[in-house]
Design a protein around this motif. Structure first.
Motif, short mmCIF file in Angstrom:
data_model
loop_
_atom_site.label_atom_id
_atom_site.label_comp_id
_atom_site.label_asym_id
_atom_site.label_seq_id
_atom_site.Cartn_x
_atom_site.Cartn_y
_atom_site.Cartn_z
N LYS A 87 0.80 -1.30 0.04
CA LYS A 87 0.07 -0.06 0.14
C LYS A 87 0.93 1.39 -0.01
CE LYS A 87 -0.76 0.93 5.09
NZ LYS A 87 -2.08 1.19 5.71
N TRP A 112 -5.08 -2.22 -8.55
CA TRP A 112 -4.50 -2.29 -7.08
C TRP A 112 -5.23 -3.69 -6.84
CZ3 TRP A 112 -7.82 -2.69 -3.03
CH2 TRP A 112 -9.14 -2.16 -3.28
N GLU A 114 -4.66 -5.88 -3.03
CA GLU A 114 -4.22 -6.00 -1.89
C GLU A 114 -3.76 -7.39 -1.56
OE1 GLU A 114 -8.35 -7.00 -1.13
OE2 GLU A 114 -7.42 -5.95 -2.39
N ALA A 122 -5.01 -2.96 2.18
CA ALA A 122 -5.29 -1.85 1.04
C ALA A 122 -5.26 -0.51 1.79
CB ALA A 122 -6.59 -1.86 0.45
N ARG A 141 -10.13 -1.52 -8.29
CA ARG A 141 -9.31 -2.67 -7.83
C ARG A 141 -9.15 -3.65 -8.90
NH1 ARG A 141 -9.81 -8.05 -6.20
NH2 ARG A 141 -8.42 -8.43 -4.59
#
Length: 531
Positions: A87, A112, A114, A122, A141
């Motif tokens: 992150k 992204w 996580e 995240a 995401r």
């Protein structure tokens, strides 16, 4: 009409490296295929253009049966977090973009994940606010089913602390009950509506970028879902027509997002409409979300979150109405279904409203990484194809094992699906996973990330090279009802083929070094790479 003779190619398969490959094309069709000597005799005295493949290795035209060309184009121009490993790195990239963006303008980021971070955490809304309060920030995401937003984005979307979750979407909250920046499924619609719509030139440029990129990867055709980005059917048809006239030679099979069915019907379109370059496909529908964000709809709770089972996007009554409208408009349905509860919903409705016998295209189930034995039997009784994504294995394992636990299901069961007699096409779901079909072949056979040394995740589901190539050629054609037109290097089939620089030898890891030399679509060179 004079045709084109492509000669000097070779077979890419082990044990056939010395066999020459020659293809003669006329009017977009393969008229003859064989060795150089065979075609030299056949074409003796014929006035044909000649193209030397210079020892390149020839595959049938590779086709991705489920991707999002418009979103891939966005990724190529947007703030991309695909390479972020934490992150902190994600926030650093965001700050760089914020420093270069005029205050007040939206900052949009993509991809992204996580689950790839260590630790798997995240950023929060407060952490986004610490980077910038001068810009609304909306970060999509990797699954495209959940988002992160800062306070300014929440304000512009009209979503405050009193916002309530619905059956088809919701918001993340911290321990104190405050919105933490996470947005799930249909709750994201208000945020998407708040982002200014790109103009026609931007939309066209986005599609152009992605189409040219796809051709450079050896793709001759893609099945894509662009209407949620392009906005209407007329714009979609116009953009692709203009790009083709300007020399962007990529075949597309266009799924029609179901809210646009009435528009398509009013224009006289139905599934199968179109020509050799663009064809209208099934009506696209979402039944649930994704495993990564725990929004895929499971019949039992998540093993690592016992209070959650995911989100159905539609009630059974609403989903039945969508299928009914699609049937009335002359469309099969192509349904995103990841969790087994979502698959139950879809199968039950397709059994109640079976595809008419005269339909030219099959219904499609998209993704289906979680399946039970009883569902495989029911799928086999329907005229149904599956769009599967071999790269999901490298993106989702090993964390997906924690999500699903020990339940009695097949996971990412490509061999099981094929063994059940269900037509399957190979795809990437790009930009979710890399759109390279060569990477897709690697993941279908190896079922592990590059550089890993083990037999593969769920190794019993590994495919052979021949099965993997068929997924991205004839299998993709089957999902579009085009198996009599595409997917084979044979007379009468479309003159589409992909030429690479080396054979499939020395194991799957070596395949990742392959380069595309030439992409031929409709008998024309659509991309030529460096030697």
């Amino acid at each position: 009409m004079a045709g084109t003779w492509f000669f000097g190619g070779r077979s890419p398969y082990p044990g056939q490296e010395e066999q020459s490959v020659s293809i003669y094309c006329e009017e977009g069709k393969i008229r003859a295929a064989g060795t150089d000597r065979e075609l030299e005799l056949l074409l003796s005295g014929k006035n044909a253009a000649r193209v030397d493949l210079d020892g390149g290795y020839v595959l049938p035209g590779l086709a991705d049966c489920h991707m999002h060309l418009s979103m891939q184009g966005m990724k190529l121009a947007a703030l991309d977090f695909s390479g972020a490993a934490s992150k902190e790195e994600m926030l650093r990239l965001l700050k760089q973009r914020a420093d270069a963006t005029p205050p007040g303008e939206w900052i949009l980021g993509l991809n992204w994940n996580e689950n790839a971070f260590r630790p798997a955490v995240a950023p929060t809304r407060d952490e986004l606010d610490a980077v910038t309060t001068r810009h609304p920030v909306l970060l999509t995401r990797v699954c495209y089913h959940s988002w992160l937003a800062n306070t300014e984005a929440f304000r512009r979307a009209g979503v405050g602390e009193a916002a309530v979750d619905s059956a088809s979407g919701g918001y993340g909250r911290d321990e104190a009950g405050r919105l933490n920046g996470r947005i799930y499924e249909d709750a994201g619609l208000a945020f998407q509506a708040a982002v200014p719509e790109p103009d026609y030139a931007e939309k066209k440029a986005c599609i152009r970028r992605a189409a040219q990129y796809a051709l450079s990867l050896g793709l001759t055709a893609v099945h894509t879902d662009d209407l949620r980005f392009l906005g209407d059917v007329d714009t979609m048809l116009r953009i692709y027509r203009e790009l083709r006239q300007e020399g962007v030679l990529l075949r597309t099979h266009q799924l029609v997002y179901y809210p646009h069915l009435a528009e398509a019907k009013a224009m006289g379109l139905q599934a199968g409409s179109g020509g050799e370059w663009l064809r209208i496909g099934a009506a696209k529908v979402f039944a649930d979300g994704v495993l990564g964000g725990r929004t895929a709809w499971l019949s039992e709770p998540y093993a690592d979150a016992p209070g959650q089972s995911g989100y159905p996007i539609h009630t059974p009554v609403a989903f039945a109405a969508i299928v009914r409208a699609a049937r009335a408009a002359g469309f099969p349905v192509a349904v995103h279904a990841i969790g087994d509860a979502a698959v139950d919903l879809v199968l039950a409705e397709l059994e109640r409203q079976p595809l008419p016998a005269a339909a030219g295209l099959p219904d499609r189930l998209i993704h289906v990484p979680v399946l039970r034995d009883d569902q495989l039997v029911r799928m086999g009784r329907l005229r149904l194809a599956a769009d599967i994504q071999p790269p999901f294995v490298t993106g989702d394992y090993p964390w997906v094992l924690e999500r699903l636990g020990q339940r009695a299901v097949h996971r990412y069961a490509w061999r099981t699906l094929l063994s059940a007699g269900i037509p399957c096409g190979g795809s990437s779901d790009a930009p979710i996973e890399p759109p390279s079909p060569l990477y897709g072949l690697y993941t279908a056979v190896a079922r592990r990330r590059p550089g890993e040394a083990h037999p593969g995740y769920e190794p019993g589901e590994r495919l052979t090279l021949a099965e993997a190539v068929r997924l991205y050629t004839y299998g993709s054609a089957q999902t579009a009802g085009e198996e009599g037109e595409r997917g084979l290097l044979a007379p009468g089939y479309g003159a589409d083929f992909t030429v690479v620089d080396r054979p499939f030898a020395d194991g799957p890891e070596e395949w990742l070094r392959m380069k595309v030399r030439r992409t031929v679509v409709n008998g024309q060179t659509a991309y030529e790479g460096d030697r």
